[in-house]
Motif scaffolding. Structure first.
Motif, PDB file in Angstrom:
ATOM      1  N   CYS A  41      52.568  37.668  52.372  1.00 33.86           N
ATOM      2  CA  CYS A  41      53.412  37.080  51.320  1.00 33.86           C
ATOM      3  C   CYS A  41      52.520  36.371  50.293  1.00 33.86           C
ATOM      4  CB  CYS A  41      54.410  36.110  51.938  1.00 33.86           C
ATOM      5  SG  CYS A  41      53.616  34.703  52.698  1.00 33.86           S
ATOM      6  N   PRO A  42      53.091  35.940  49.166  1.00 30.93           N
ATOM      7  CA  PRO A  42      52.281  35.248  48.150  1.00 30.93           C
ATOM      8  C   PRO A  42      51.604  33.997  48.707  1.00 30.93           C
ATOM      9  CG  PRO A  42      54.428  35.838  47.238  1.00 30.93           C
ATOM     10  CD  PRO A  42      54.489  36.125  48.712  1.00 30.93           C
ATOM     11  N   PRO A  43      50.385  33.720  48.267  1.00 36.70           N
ATOM     12  CA  PRO A  43      49.712  32.485  48.677  1.00 36.70           C
ATOM     13  C   PRO A  43      50.361  31.274  48.015  1.00 36.70           C
ATOM     14  CG  PRO A  43      48.414  33.643  47.025  1.00 36.70           C
ATOM     15  CD  PRO A  43      49.575  34.535  47.359  1.00 36.70           C
ATOM     16  N   LEU A  77      42.646  31.114  43.698  1.00 40.48           N
ATOM     17  CA  LEU A  77      43.117  32.210  44.559  1.00 40.48           C
ATOM     18  C   LEU A  77      44.638  32.267  44.599  1.00 40.48           C
ATOM     19  CD1 LEU A  77      40.405  31.814  47.299  1.00 40.48           C
ATOM     20  CD2 LEU A  77      40.641  33.711  45.671  1.00 40.48           C
ATOM     21  N   TRP A  78      45.312  31.379  43.888  1.00 37.02           N
ATOM     22  CA  TRP A  78      46.767  31.470  43.784  1.00 37.02           C
ATOM     23  C   TRP A  78      47.171  32.787  43.124  1.00 37.02           C
ATOM     24  CZ3 TRP A  78      50.217  31.344  39.483  1.00 37.02           C
ATOM     25  CH2 TRP A  78      51.580  31.201  39.844  1.00 37.02           C
ATOM     26  N   PHE A  79      46.283  33.319  42.284  1.00 38.19           N
ATOM     27  CA  PHE A  79      46.532  34.619  41.663  1.00 38.19           C
ATOM     28  C   PHE A  79      46.119  35.776  42.583  1.00 38.19           C
ATOM     29  CE2 PHE A  79      45.996  31.756  38.012  1.00 38.19           C
ATOM     30  CZ  PHE A  79      47.078  32.099  37.221  1.00 38.19           C
ATOM     31  N   GLY A  80      45.667  35.427  43.780  1.00 41.38           N
ATOM     32  CA  GLY A  80      45.062  36.422  44.657  1.00 41.38           C
ATOM     33  C   GLY A  80      46.046  37.422  45.239  1.00 41.38           C
ATOM     34  N   LEU A  87      42.745  37.568  51.651  1.00 39.49           N
ATOM     35  CA  LEU A  87      43.198  37.192  50.316  1.00 39.49           C
ATOM     36  C   LEU A  87      42.078  37.558  49.349  1.00 39.49           C
ATOM     37  CD1 LEU A  87      45.473  35.770  48.698  1.00 39.49           C
ATOM     38  CD2 LEU A  87      44.265  33.611  49.111  1.00 39.49           C
ATOM     39  N   ARG A  88      42.431  38.373  48.342  1.00 39.61           N
ATOM     40  CA  ARG A  88      41.430  38.922  47.453  1.00 39.61           C
ATOM     41  C   ARG A  88      41.537  38.240  46.095  1.00 39.61           C
ATOM     42  NH1 ARG A  88      38.345  43.561  47.865  1.00 39.61           N
ATOM     43  NH2 ARG A  88      39.436  44.650  49.539  1.00 39.61           N
ATOM     44  N   CYS A  89      40.417  37.736  45.603  1.00 41.16           N
ATOM     45  CA  CYS A  89      40.394  37.128  44.274  1.00 41.16           C
ATOM     46  C   CYS A  89      40.687  38.189  43.227  1.00 41.16           C
ATOM     47  CB  CYS A  89      39.032  36.489  44.012  1.00 41.16           C
ATOM     48  SG  CYS A  89      38.900  35.822  42.337  1.00 41.16           S
ATOM     49  N   PRO A  90      41.532  37.884  42.261  1.00 48.70           N
ATOM     50  CA  PRO A  90      41.921  38.903  41.284  1.00 48.70           C
ATOM     51  C   PRO A  90      40.843  39.186  40.242  1.00 48.70           C
ATOM     52  CG  PRO A  90      42.894  36.811  40.713  1.00 48.70           C
ATOM     53  CD  PRO A  90      42.207  36.609  42.032  1.00 48.70           C
ATOM     54  N   TYR A  91      39.789  38.359  40.212  1.00 50.69           N
ATOM     55  CA  TYR A  91      38.828  38.524  39.110  1.00 50.69           C
ATOM     56  C   TYR A  91      37.859  39.683  39.407  1.00 50.69           C
ATOM     57  CZ  TYR A  91      36.672  36.440  34.882  1.00 50.69           C
ATOM     58  OH  TYR A  91      36.223  36.179  33.605  1.00 50.69           O
ATOM     59  N   HIS A  92      37.175  39.615  40.558  1.00 51.87           N
ATOM     60  CA  HIS A  92      36.212  40.671  40.897  1.00 51.87           C
ATOM     61  C   HIS A  92      36.406  41.177  42.316  1.00 51.87           C
ATOM     62  CE1 HIS A  92      34.377  38.212  37.706  1.00 51.87           C
ATOM     63  NE2 HIS A  92      33.909  39.347  37.264  1.00 51.87           N
ATOM     64  N   GLY A  93      37.546  40.856  42.885  1.00 47.09           N
ATOM     65  CA  GLY A  93      37.900  41.459  44.160  1.00 47.09           C
ATOM     66  C   GLY A  93      37.241  40.875  45.406  1.00 47.09           C
ATOM     67  N   TRP A  94      36.638  39.704  45.303  1.00 51.56           N
ATOM     68  CA  TRP A  94      36.097  39.093  46.505  1.00 51.56           C
ATOM     69  C   TRP A  94      37.244  38.794  47.457  1.00 51.56           C
ATOM     70  CZ3 TRP A  94      31.299  35.443  45.977  1.00 51.56           C
ATOM     71  CH2 TRP A  94      30.367  36.021  45.096  1.00 51.56           C
ATOM     72  N   LYS A  95      37.009  39.034  48.746  1.00 53.20           N
ATOM     73  CA  LYS A  95      38.096  38.910  49.714  1.00 53.20           C
ATOM     74  C   LYS A  95      37.718  37.948  50.834  1.00 53.20           C
ATOM     75  CE  LYS A  95      41.124  41.814  52.551  1.00 53.20           C
ATOM     76  NZ  LYS A  95      41.465  43.219  52.847  1.00 53.20           N
ATOM     77  N   TYR A  96      38.693  37.153  51.261  1.00 53.90           N
ATOM     78  CA  TYR A  96      38.456  36.138  52.297  1.00 53.90           C
ATOM     79  C   TYR A  96      39.441  36.308  53.437  1.00 53.90           C
ATOM     80  CZ  TYR A  96      36.002  33.986  48.391  1.00 53.90           C
ATOM     81  OH  TYR A  96      35.162  33.757  47.339  1.00 53.90           O
ATOM     82  N   ASP A  97      38.985  36.037  54.653  1.00 54.36           N
ATOM     83  CA  ASP A  97      39.930  36.044  55.773  1.00 54.36           C
ATOM     84  C   ASP A  97      40.502  34.644  55.967  1.00 54.36           C
ATOM     85  OD1 ASP A  97      38.124  34.497  57.229  1.00 54.36           O
ATOM     86  OD2 ASP A  97      37.447  36.165  58.479  1.00 54.36           O
TER      87      ASP A  97
END
Lengths: 425, 425, 425
Positions: A41-43, A77-80, A87-97
């Motif tokens: 779901c959305p962050p 990361l609210w835009f993630g 959760l993937r950052c929308p800027y360059h796609g970095w992803k975090y668990d």
């Protein structure tokens, strides 16, 4: 008297402050489970103890709570994108668990191991009682899980809400342990606002009041005594469990109510509101009333946790109702009376200007206890209120013979015991 | 030139500042009588000279003005219950009389005398001219009551309003003693905006202007001279009475107008607007016009003292009206033209950047007079403008022969005399 | 890594700062010509590099840009009367010409020469490409006029808009030279949002990407390489011209697009958006789409330059669209995706917390180049990007054989040449 320095110490909970270090030794209610109801779901943005965090639930249902901003170049990361267990950052796609570990940096070859070195500050979470709790302290000192009765009863016996309050956590919490104000601020709601009429409400209207405060392993009990029938006292007994949990004495058939006052930052807090019944499900009527801002719960502006009645609309002050003795202070509902009064003290009350009396003993003792706990934690000691045994307590309202020690006589009533109804008059 | 330090000195009026000490030697308009119209009516928040106060009228009609916050734990008494000759804090029922004296602390036995020791800072008030005035200085130095003519005429001869202004008091007051701007800022309203047409308005349109400023015991008179018929001058004479009272020269049959510019805090003030006629009642027509934002009065946002035309709506700038010479600066009404211009200088004008001319002599002299008065008060001297005799003055518009000293020739016109009409052309 | 001190240096452009001195060596877009469309039209407030200015067009059509506040007593000239070749302060009628020279002080005799001594800080302006440019630096160092291709094409080949962005100029500009984010943030708009479908958009979707950054006399070119047909590469080449001009690689038949990111103050900037076609007029269809917030342009709140989609409405976040892969970050339109992401970093991004990778090379090199330029200017040297020859460049998208040096092979494509179409795949 509280000096300015002492006031700063007990009101400031940001990173690196003494009280902040103390708070970071407890499990803290961070958000409602329903705020991140489904996997992927959305962050959700969460601010806790002046730290800006992001919460999300991954594909497998695991909850993450970590730094709101991407480690790369600081995007929220609210835009993630919350997908495929991260959760993937929308800027360059970095992803975090959910542990804040970076698990993908698309621009870097996997074999470089670059992303292994990137980790956001993150805090372990646990879901208990429809609430997501977090622990923000040193990992090696993580305490056992919270064991409040409202957390442990069946889901249908519990109702939980939260609301924002525009003042420091401590003046909100002090309202919660200050039984003395009930006969004034809430005078005209004693009967009308509780869900079921009780004899206790009638007795509470009496102003011939005496206070006794007893320190307990986890906090304090505050006993308030009023005259009852010949040779008897009517006792209303509040629990405070460190650092911010309060339990309100019940009336008659009503369920138990409690709060937790959790700092957002030093000038805002979340007032958590918990209603539960130890032995039976809450009724449709009770749920209907509470969902519509009754009892200790309040109506919120849709899409937010801000009360409809708030500072910007002067709390919908109703002078005619005040004059007609329908409300004591002109504000509707018990919960918003407390909020209004507490917010009116300013973002952070200046306690160096106070004039305290004997009925403030609970407040005074709580401040001292908090200060001592902050010092103890700095000295490497374990603070009180961490042991789950200290959570297994109840508030109570009870009629006792005169001349007995209330704390001993009500010992059973003040203990949470599975399958045993609470004591309420 | 005004240095930054001098600018700070003359603009800051909070507790402990030199100008604040000076202001605290005068009776100050605090609120309209009608804001607390009835005994036991709701209390009203008042901010004066950066102090947050609460005003109320008790059961016997006495007015109290005191610290807004309860001495107990800092709750705003705005939520208080005004009943039975006192204002009661809604939190724990502490009660105060109009002198700020605590007269009831319900939790403490009367015989303890506890409440006798509790007293809120409070200021004596007096009601004069539909206004509640207060004195915030040392009790032993309390001056005689204000004796302005508008205060003393019959109620039906007076019309009083107030409005907020979002800038420091001094730049508002300087507009009031700066007659030079009238021919520009208010050029197109000289005829239309005064209630009755007059020959003076026509004369005022002339830009061949000379200024003379005369210091008086209570402040200054500013005489502005324009050519009239052969051998004559048309004089418009403004009065400034220390520290913040101004009287505007009248036109023809119109009543007299004046202002007081009272600091709320250093970045806001209240512009008080007084209209009065020395010898007859104001007409229904005049009252109607003024009640609808005419003359020096303005239309307010209901439930507030904020003008409908304000900074947030860019003063409803009307560029077409400006281009068509219906207004000089695009803002409607004389009062809001002044406000807009003064607010545009910023919350506190930086006077160190000014370039003043001879037409600013009134402004320059007032600043010097204020600075000197602040120093004098620090040295234990009595400031000017306290003696009620200095209040008994009038503005005037008058045609005089050339070559006479206007201040001597207009001496009678500049004196307030009961039953004698004002001098107005 | 960027230290806090370095971050301050490259983000602060107020008067007297090193980066502020650098910016003051360039012609800067100040406002749209159409904001002051007619002679004697209303003046317009402009804030540039933290300076509050007023712009106006006089009776003869000359443009003035000068200190917003009257030299007399600090009134905002936004209320001024623009007539008869000058802007007149509404307070006392002081009048200024477009050079900021005071040309009339009504209260002073002309022969006194008083007004000759009064001059507001003012900056020379030039109108080029539907934009009013200004030069805010030392007069003796004024550079030749800007010569960007979009400035020089025929009016019907150009479309220019501007919008406010609520963050420091640098994080906006860094987005403009950071090609790496396109495959993520704008992934789902690559095809849909460009006006005409192109093969390049398909190729851009590939994530197998390599970057090359080349320093040029005026700034940098950033080449991004993706696989094309056998033995070929698809190159997207961005231009950065110091200090804040960027040119976006085009797609197929589409026109060229570019930005300028101009500091309002340190926490706000104006994103200028330029679309032009080197050889033909923009079509009605293109103009219609762009006027309605398409391409790099956005829909604005009427009467302002603030986007309809903004921080206060959480950028109209559409979680369903994000989940359905209609947008990558939940925000509509490419331009607002950039704005949202950049604003989410905070008013001034704290670059000391970053973790940069090889794809950030363009950003890193731009920062170093800016820092060096600021130092060079302090040492009396001329900064790069002033010579109009450095403006005559284009972005391009081009397919090249593998193993060629892209900058050499695309040399023609990267040069602006009158009458020659741009290179776009």
């Amino acid at each position: 008297m509280t000096t300015r320095e002492q006031n700063d110490l007990i009101t400031q909970t940001g990173p690196g402050t003494p009280m902040g270090d103390l708070f970071r030794r407890y499990w803290i209610p961070a958000l409602l489970s329903e705020e991140i109801a489904e996997p992927d779901c959305p962050p959700v943005r969460v601010k806790l103890l002046s730290e800006r965090l992001i919460a999300f639930r991954d594909t497998q249902g695991r909850v993450g709570l970590m730094d709101e901003f991407c480690a790369h170049r600081g995007v929220s990361l609210w835009f993630g994108r919350n997908e495929e267990n991260g959760l993937r950052c929308p800027y360059h796609g970095w992803k975090y668990d959910t542990a804040g570990q970076c698990i993908d940096v698309p621009s870097e070859p996997v074999e470089s191991g670059f992303c292994n070195k990137i980790k956001l500050t993150s805090y372990p979470c646990v879901e208990l009682g429809d609430v997501i709790w977090t622990y923000m302290g040193p990992p090696e000192l993580k305490p056992p899980l919270p064991a409040f009765e409202w957390v442990q009863v069946a889901k249908q016996s519990r109702f939980v809400t939260k609301r924002t309050q525009e003042c420091n956590w401590l003046q909100a919490m002090e309202g919660g342990i200050d039984s003395a104000h009930v006969s004034f601020l809430h005078r005209y709601e004693l009967k009308s606002d509780s869900l079921h009429v009780s004899k206790g409400a009638e007795l509470t209207a009496k102003t011939d009041v005496a206070f006794e405060v007893i320190e307990t392993p986890g906090g304090m009990v505050i006993g308030v005594r009023r005259p009852a029938d010949e040779g008897q006292h009517y006792w209303r007994i509040t629990q405070w469990v460190m650092p911010f949990h309060t339990m309100i004495p019940p009336y008659g058939d009503n369920a138990l109510n409690g709060h937790a006052f959790v700092p957002t930052d030093d000038e805002n807090c979340i007032s958590w509101c918990f209603t539960h019944h130890p032995t039976c499900a809450l009724t449709d009527y009770e749920l209907h009333v509470m969902s519509n801002g009754g009892g200790i719960h309040v109506s919120l502006i849709p899409g937010s946790f801000r009360p409809v009645i708030n500072k910007d609309n002067d709390y919908l002050m109703d002078r005619a109702a005040q004059k007609a003795n329908k409300t004591y202070c002109g504000v509707k509902t018990i919960a918003m009376q407390d909020s209004a009064i507490q917010e009116s003290m300013g973002p952070i009350q200046d306690r160096s200007k106070e004039n305290l009396t004997s009925t403030d003993n609970g407040v005074i003792m709580a401040r001292v206890r908090l200060r001592k706990a902050a010092v103890a934690v700095r000295q490497g000691k374990q603070p009180d209120g961490i042991d789950p045994a200290t959570h297994a307590v109840r508030s109570a309202s009870i009629v006792l013979p005169q001349d007995v020690n209330f704390y001993e006589a009500a010992a059973d009533a003040l203990r949470a015991k599975e399958g045993v109804e609470h004591t309420s008059v």
